[in-house]
Write an enzyme that holds these catalytic residues in place. Structure first.
Site, short mmCIF file in Angstrom:
data_model
loop_
_atom_site.label_atom_id
_atom_site.label_comp_id
_atom_site.label_asym_id
_atom_site.label_seq_id
_atom_site.Cartn_x
_atom_site.Cartn_y
_atom_site.Cartn_z
N CYS A 162 43.06 42.60 24.09
CA CYS A 162 43.50 41.21 24.18
C CYS A 162 42.52 40.34 24.98
CB CYS A 162 44.91 41.16 24.73
SG CYS A 162 45.79 39.71 24.19
N ARG A 190 52.36 31.67 19.44
CA ARG A 190 52.14 32.91 20.20
C ARG A 190 52.65 34.08 19.36
NH1 ARG A 190 49.97 33.29 24.87
NH2 ARG A 190 49.97 35.33 25.84
N HIS A 215 48.57 46.07 22.93
CA HIS A 215 49.08 46.52 24.23
C HIS A 215 50.07 47.67 23.97
CE1 HIS A 215 47.60 42.99 26.45
NE2 HIS A 215 48.04 42.23 25.48
N1 GLN Z 1 45.17 34.55 27.15
C1 GLN Z 1 44.88 35.29 25.94
C2 GLN Z 1 45.80 34.91 24.78
O1 GLN Z 1 46.89 34.44 25.01
C3 GLN Z 1 44.99 36.79 26.19
C4 GLN Z 1 46.43 37.22 26.48
C5 GLN Z 1 46.53 38.71 26.74
O2 GLN Z 1 45.59 39.33 27.26
N2 GLN Z 1 47.70 39.27 26.39
O3 GLN Z 1 45.42 35.11 23.62
#
Ligand code: GLN
Length: 243
Positions: free
Chosen positions: A94, A128, A191
């Site tokens: 990520c 998101r 993740h």
């Molecule tokens: N800030 C980045 C995004 O939202 C990475 C987020 C994360 O590492 N989960 O894409």
């Protein structure tokens, strides 16, 4: 034979259980009688001279990415890029994945420069992406993880996707690709943490690191009944929820 694991920004970029990846690498080496050492490399700490065999770089929110991008803007970023070019394996998830590329563009902010180790670019999208992800990876079979990102990543020439999305959004929710592969570097949005439930990938990273250091290595197999049960259960649940 030993394994020095470089945990990049373990304090600054370690969300959604990503530290589990470092623990999985260390334990899977130890269970085979291979001593391992976890070296946390944070802001202001050099990569050069650390003799790292394998890097892990976890996720982090935009604000951590700003300070980490600044930390990598000089020799340190060049040293990490040179290590990747020289075949040192890295798994970046990520936020770490995004900074392996040319830049990450947060909402309404200036581009955060990456180290350009991977020919990818990333920019924050309007949505998101949160949820389980199942992908089919040619080299590793089915991989399962959990995504939570607004960043959209686009692959350029010379970089292959890690796999094809079966459940979830992946790199950008458009091209049905997830992650990126270049030499022994893997970037992805998975993740979970990823490696405990995907032992094939964990062992690939360990083997690549040991082979680069010691020549050909035949890793003895482990009893992965628990890991496989966890993997298969999450895949079944993700597929069922996706219907
Ligand atoms: N800030 C980045 C995004 O939202 C990475 C987020 C994360 O590492 N989960 O894409």
């Amino acid at each position: 034979m030993n394994l020095r694991i470089g945990w990049l920004y373990g304090h600054e970029m370690n969300i959604y259980g990503d530290r589990g990846n470092v623990l999985a690498l260390a334990h899977r080496a130890k269970w085979r009688g291979i001593p391992s050492e976890i070296v946390t490399i944070g802001i202001g700490q050099a990569i050069a001279g650390q003799a790292i065999d394998l890097f892990f770089w976890g996720g982090g929110q935009d604000r951590e990415q700003i300070s980490v991008a600044a930390d990598l803007s000089g020799d340190k970023g060049r040293d990490l890029k040179a290590a990747i070019e020289d075949g040192v394996p890295i798994l970046a998830v990520c936020g770490g994945y995004q900074l392996l590329g040319h830049y990450y563009r947060p909402h309404g902010e200036a581009d955060l420069p990456g180290i350009s180790a991977l020919n990818v670019t990333s920019e924050a999208g309007s949505e998101r992406f949160i949820g389980n992800v199942v992908i089919d990876a040619p080299e590793f079979g089915t991989l399962v993880g959990f995504e939570n990102h607004s960043g959209l990543t686009f692959l350029g020439n010379g970089v292959q996707p890690l796999g094809k999305v079966r459940v979830g959004h992946g790199n950008n929710g458009r091209d049905r690709q997830e992650g990126a592969r270049y030499k022994n570097a893997i970037g992805c949005y998975l993740h979970g943490s990823l490696l405990p439930k995907n032992p094939v990938l964990a062992d690939w990273l360990i083997s690549a690191a040991l082979e680069r250091k010691h020549g050909s290595v035949d890793l003895p197999s482990l009893d992965d009944a628990v890991e496989t049960r966890a993997h298969d259960q999450v895949v079944r649940r993700a597929l069922k929820l996706a219907r």
